[in-house]
Design an enzyme around this catalytic site. Sequence first.
Site, PDB file in Angstrom:
ATOM      1  CG  ASN A  11      -1.447   1.525   1.359  1.00 21.70           C
ATOM      2  OD1 ASN A  11      -1.943   1.968   0.791  1.00 21.70           O
ATOM      3  ND2 ASN A  11      -2.682   1.374   2.599  1.00 21.70           N
ATOM      4  CE  LYS A  13      -0.181   2.801   4.486  1.00 22.20           C
ATOM      5  NZ  LYS A  13      -0.161   3.082   6.208  1.00 22.20           N
ATOM      6  CG  HIS A  98      -5.773   2.111   4.868  1.00 20.73           C
ATOM      7  ND1 HIS A  98      -5.602   3.341   5.920  1.00 20.73           N
ATOM      8  CD2 HIS A  98      -5.032   1.521   4.497  1.00 20.73           C
ATOM      9  CE1 HIS A  98      -3.950   2.925   6.575  1.00 20.73           C
ATOM     10  NE2 HIS A  98      -4.129   1.397   5.772  1.00 20.73           N
ATOM     11  CD  GLU A 100      -3.259   5.472   6.880  1.00 24.21           C
ATOM     12  OE1 GLU A 100      -3.003   5.975   5.358  1.00 24.21           O
ATOM     13  OE2 GLU A 100      -1.875   4.880   7.196  1.00 24.21           O
ATOM     14  CD  GLU A 170      -3.561  -2.192   7.517  1.00 23.20           C
ATOM     15  OE1 GLU A 170      -2.512  -2.557   6.713  1.00 23.20           O
ATOM     16  OE2 GLU A 170      -3.686  -1.100   7.047  1.00 23.20           O
ATOM     17  N   GLY A 176       2.059   2.439  11.097  1.00 16.51           N
ATOM     18  CA  GLY A 176       3.559   3.462  10.968  1.00 16.51           C
ATOM     19  C   GLY A 176       4.333   4.076  12.361  1.00 16.51           C
ATOM     20  CB  SER A 216       5.537  -0.802  12.028  1.00 13.13           C
ATOM     21  OG  SER A 216       5.319  -0.163  12.404  1.00 13.13           O
TER      22      SER A 216
END
Length: 259
Positions: A11, A13, A98, A100, A170, A176, A216
Amino acid sequence: MSKRTPLIAGNWKMNKTATEGVELVKEISAASVGSHASVNVVLCPPFTALSAVGQAIEGSLIALGAQNIHDKANGAFTGEISASMLRNLHVTHVIIGHSERRSIFGEDDAFVNRKVLAALSATLKPILCVGELLAEREANQTMEVVRRQLEAGLAGVPAAKAESVIIAYEPVWAIGTGKTATPAMAQEVHAFIRKLLAQQFGADTAARILILYGGSMKPDNADALLAEQDIDGGLIGGAALDAKSFTELVRIAAKSLSR
Ligand code: 13P
């Protein structure tokens, strides 16, 4: 690992122009990624790089994924992209829900569900993301949150199409941040997800659905994560932006199948 062929999905992003994306694909391809069938690889660049990356991976086994879709087929939705527009660019996978998108862009479970159904109608494989916030884990709500996101996200999915769905667990606190769930923590949630899938679609179908870990994941922790029974691959953020770490992750996943 099990008889499920592992999948490593990158991904990207909001990173990489089309030109930079093609450069990255060249480096990845030079390492023979996408030339053997013991691991599946999907690259999910930004919309603006889909076409160029699609051309760059032509002839390899690497598949093309998008990072989002709108649930409607077309119409007055300025700035949005539909499933059929992606199919037209030979996109086969799409990340949906996701964290985000949920936290920054306010996507709720109902919208995520409509996107999953729209993707399946267009024969795109949805990669449905679920996962708890740090506060939710600390309040012992992980399973409750994952259950809500999974059941709502998959509402109305017919059993006949369930095998096209890919789940990505996730934990938001691991994205991250350099903090990874321990293999045991991740496995516990993956096993719970597979149990929920079995309740909805039956055990045989659930046994064939891929459940990826994301947060991560790096070459130095992938081996232990992929050794777990219900962890079938990874949805990779930061480490997918670098050819060396991404190809190493693919190599580790390919090896995990033969265990
Ligand atoms: P990182 O690998 O950078 O933690 O990102 C994970 C992710 O969000 C993939 O979708």
